[in-house]
Write an enzyme that holds these catalytic residues in place. Structure first.
Site, PDB file in Angstrom:
ATOM      1  N   PRO A   9       7.194  13.183  64.200  1.00  0.00           N
ATOM      2  CA  PRO A   9       6.467  12.851  65.447  1.00  0.00           C
ATOM      3  C   PRO A   9       5.036  12.456  65.226  1.00  0.00           C
ATOM      4  CG  PRO A   9       6.800  15.221  64.691  1.00  0.00           C
ATOM      5  CD  PRO A   9       7.584  14.337  63.860  1.00  0.00           C
ATOM      6  N   ASN A  10       4.510  11.757  66.308  1.00  0.00           N
ATOM      7  CA  ASN A  10       3.227  11.203  66.359  1.00  0.00           C
ATOM      8  C   ASN A  10       2.707  10.238  65.363  1.00  0.00           C
ATOM      9  OD1 ASN A  10       2.303  12.871  68.737  1.00  0.00           O
ATOM     10  ND2 ASN A  10       2.560  14.543  67.244  1.00  0.00           N
ATOM     11  N   ARG A  17      -4.426   7.223  66.546  1.00  0.00           N
ATOM     12  CA  ARG A  17      -4.607   8.940  66.455  1.00  0.00           C
ATOM     13  C   ARG A  17      -5.481   9.188  65.385  1.00  0.00           C
ATOM     14  NH1 ARG A  17       0.053  12.062  63.322  1.00  0.00           N
ATOM     15  NH2 ARG A  17      -0.601  14.375  63.854  1.00  0.00           N
ATOM     16  N   TYR A  22      -6.476   9.897  59.690  1.00  0.00           N
ATOM     17  CA  TYR A  22      -5.303   8.996  59.136  1.00  0.00           C
ATOM     18  C   TYR A  22      -5.583   7.799  59.051  1.00  0.00           C
ATOM     19  CZ  TYR A  22      -2.944  13.300  60.908  1.00  0.00           C
ATOM     20  OH  TYR A  22      -2.421  14.765  61.038  1.00  0.00           O
ATOM     21  N   ASN A  73       7.812  11.352  55.883  1.00  0.00           N
ATOM     22  CA  ASN A  73       6.755  12.148  56.345  1.00  0.00           C
ATOM     23  C   ASN A  73       7.172  12.920  57.803  1.00  0.00           C
ATOM     24  OD1 ASN A  73       4.323  13.108  57.574  1.00  0.00           O
ATOM     25  ND2 ASN A  73       3.126  11.235  57.285  1.00  0.00           N
ATOM     26  N   ALA A  76       4.412  17.009  61.940  1.00  0.00           N
ATOM     27  CA  ALA A  76       4.076  18.471  62.235  1.00  0.00           C
ATOM     28  C   ALA A  76       5.505  19.128  62.017  1.00  0.00           C
ATOM     29  CB  ALA A  76       3.558  18.818  63.454  1.00  0.00           C
ATOM     30  N   HIS A  79       5.815  21.701  58.825  1.00  0.00           N
ATOM     31  CA  HIS A  79       5.274  23.172  58.742  1.00  0.00           C
ATOM     32  C   HIS A  79       6.072  24.065  59.351  1.00  0.00           C
ATOM     33  CE1 HIS A  79       1.842  20.925  57.778  1.00  0.00           C
ATOM     34  NE2 HIS A  79       1.605  20.114  58.975  1.00  0.00           N
ATOM     35  N   ASP A  86      17.179  21.811  55.702  1.00  0.00           N
ATOM     36  CA  ASP A  86      18.344  22.018  55.392  1.00  0.00           C
ATOM     37  C   ASP A  86      19.155  20.684  55.491  1.00  0.00           C
ATOM     38  OD1 ASP A  86      18.151  24.879  55.381  1.00  0.00           O
ATOM     39  OD2 ASP A  86      18.784  25.315  57.364  1.00  0.00           O
ATOM     40  N   GLU A  97       8.533  13.618  49.894  1.00  0.00           N
ATOM     41  CA  GLU A  97       7.692  14.036  51.184  1.00  0.00           C
ATOM     42  C   GLU A  97       6.384  13.222  51.219  1.00  0.00           C
ATOM     43  OE1 GLU A  97       8.798  17.575  53.141  1.00  0.00           O
ATOM     44  OE2 GLU A  97       6.445  18.048  53.694  1.00  0.00           O
ATOM     45  N   HIS A  99       2.535  12.908  52.925  1.00  0.00           N
ATOM     46  CA  HIS A  99       1.529  13.294  54.161  1.00  0.00           C
ATOM     47  C   HIS A  99       0.316  12.418  53.681  1.00  0.00           C
ATOM     48  CE1 HIS A  99       3.708  16.481  55.413  1.00  0.00           C
ATOM     49  NE2 HIS A  99       4.113  16.845  54.117  1.00  0.00           N
ATOM     50  N   ILE A 100       0.003  11.643  54.665  1.00  0.00           N
ATOM     51  CA  ILE A 100      -1.147  10.535  54.840  1.00  0.00           C
ATOM     52  C   ILE A 100      -2.603  11.494  54.283  1.00  0.00           C
ATOM     53  CG2 ILE A 100      -2.667   8.970  56.242  1.00  0.00           C
ATOM     54  CD1 ILE A 100       0.132   8.586  57.846  1.00  0.00           C
ATOM     55  N   ARG A 106      -7.161  21.109  54.841  1.00  0.00           N
ATOM     56  CA  ARG A 106      -7.224  21.076  56.388  1.00  0.00           C
ATOM     57  C   ARG A 106      -7.191  22.546  57.042  1.00  0.00           C
ATOM     58  NH1 ARG A 106      -3.925  16.473  59.057  1.00  0.00           N
ATOM     59  NH2 ARG A 106      -5.196  16.970  60.617  1.00  0.00           N
ATOM     60  N   ARG A 110      -1.387  24.003  58.037  1.00  0.00           N
ATOM     61  CA  ARG A 110      -0.995  22.803  57.372  1.00  0.00           C
ATOM     62  C   ARG A 110      -0.623  23.011  56.014  1.00  0.00           C
ATOM     63  NH1 ARG A 110      -1.428  19.014  61.593  1.00  0.00           N
ATOM     64  NH2 ARG A 110      -3.342  19.455  62.881  1.00  0.00           N
TER      65      ARG A 110
HETATM   66  C1  DQA Z   1       0.668  14.819  58.220  1.00  0.00           C
HETATM   67  C2  DQA Z   1       0.080  15.973  58.539  1.00  0.00           C
HETATM   68  C3  DQA Z   1       0.698  17.002  59.346  1.00  0.00           C
HETATM   69  O1  DQA Z   1       0.002  18.175  59.307  1.00  0.00           O
HETATM   70  C4  DQA Z   1       0.612  16.550  60.868  1.00  0.00           C
HETATM   71  O2  DQA Z   1       0.929  17.120  61.717  1.00  0.00           O
HETATM   72  C5  DQA Z   1       1.160  14.709  60.819  1.00  0.00           C
HETATM   73  C6  DQA Z   1       0.759  14.177  59.802  1.00  0.00           C
HETATM   74  C7  DQA Z   1       0.137  13.669  57.341  1.00  0.00           C
HETATM   75  O3  DQA Z   1       0.640  12.734  57.333  1.00  0.00           O
HETATM   76  O4  DQA Z   1      -0.834  13.922  56.882  1.00  0.00           O
HETATM   77  O5  DQA Z   1       1.563  14.578  62.094  1.00  0.00           O
HETATM   78  O6  DQA Z   1       2.112  14.916  58.203  1.00  0.00           O
END
Ligand code: DQA
Length: 143
Positions: A9-10, A17, A22, A73, A76, A79, A86, A97, A99-100, A106, A110
């Site tokens: 998501p996002n 964003r 990011y 990735n 959110a 978390h 699963d 996994e 994370h940018i 942070r 997170r």
């Molecule tokens: C993220 C970190 C997460 O906490 C956040 O909700 C994201 C992006 C990252 O790539 O740093 O959507 O996964």
């Protein structure tokens, strides 16, 4: 070797964003870089992005028997989605996994990654370069 890149998501909003967190690259820019590196490594790569937990889980299930590695990735969902954790456990596909941002530097919420224990490893805090590191790690790293 076939690798799937899943963004949650996002992450479709990258570039717009919170650029201070990011960066200014779009998801398309990142996918282009990955595609180029994959070509050089003679790896087949495909991409998937969804804002929906269920769609991400369906895609993970669909990878069973088709993919050799996943770069994910979960945004959110990292978390709090035990369901995504699963799903990764279910398919037994080596997963990295990404994370940018450095999620440990942070807000406290997170720092808790519920999906991460299902992955082979986690890369966090190296910007979009983390995805390229993950590709390298999947192909050349670990057991
Ligand atoms: C993220 C970190 C997460 O906490 C956040 O909700 C994201 C992006 C990252 O790539 O740093 O959507 O996964």
């Amino acid at each position: 070797m076939k690798i799937l890149v899943i963004n949650g998501p996002n992450l479709n909003m990258l570039g717009i964003r919170e650029p201070d967190v990011y960066g200014r690259e779009t998801l398309k820019d990142i996918e282009k870089k990955l595609w180029k590196k994959a070509q050089q490594m003679e790896v087949q790569i495909s991409f998937f992005q969804s804002n929906s937990e269920g769609e991400m889980i369906d895609k993970i299930h669909d990878s069973y028997g088709k993919m050799d590695g996943i770069i994910m990735n979960p945004g959110a969902y990292s978390h709090y989605s035990i369901a995504i954790r699963d799903a990764i456990k279910s398919v037994n596909i080596k997963t990295v996994e990404v994370h940018i941002s450095n999620v440990f530097a942070r807000e406290e919420m997170r720092a808790n990654l519920v999906t991460a224990p299902a992955s082979h490893g986690v890369i966090s805090g190296f910007g979009s370069y983390g995805y390229l590191m993950a590709l390298d790690a999947l192909v050349n790293g670990g057991k």
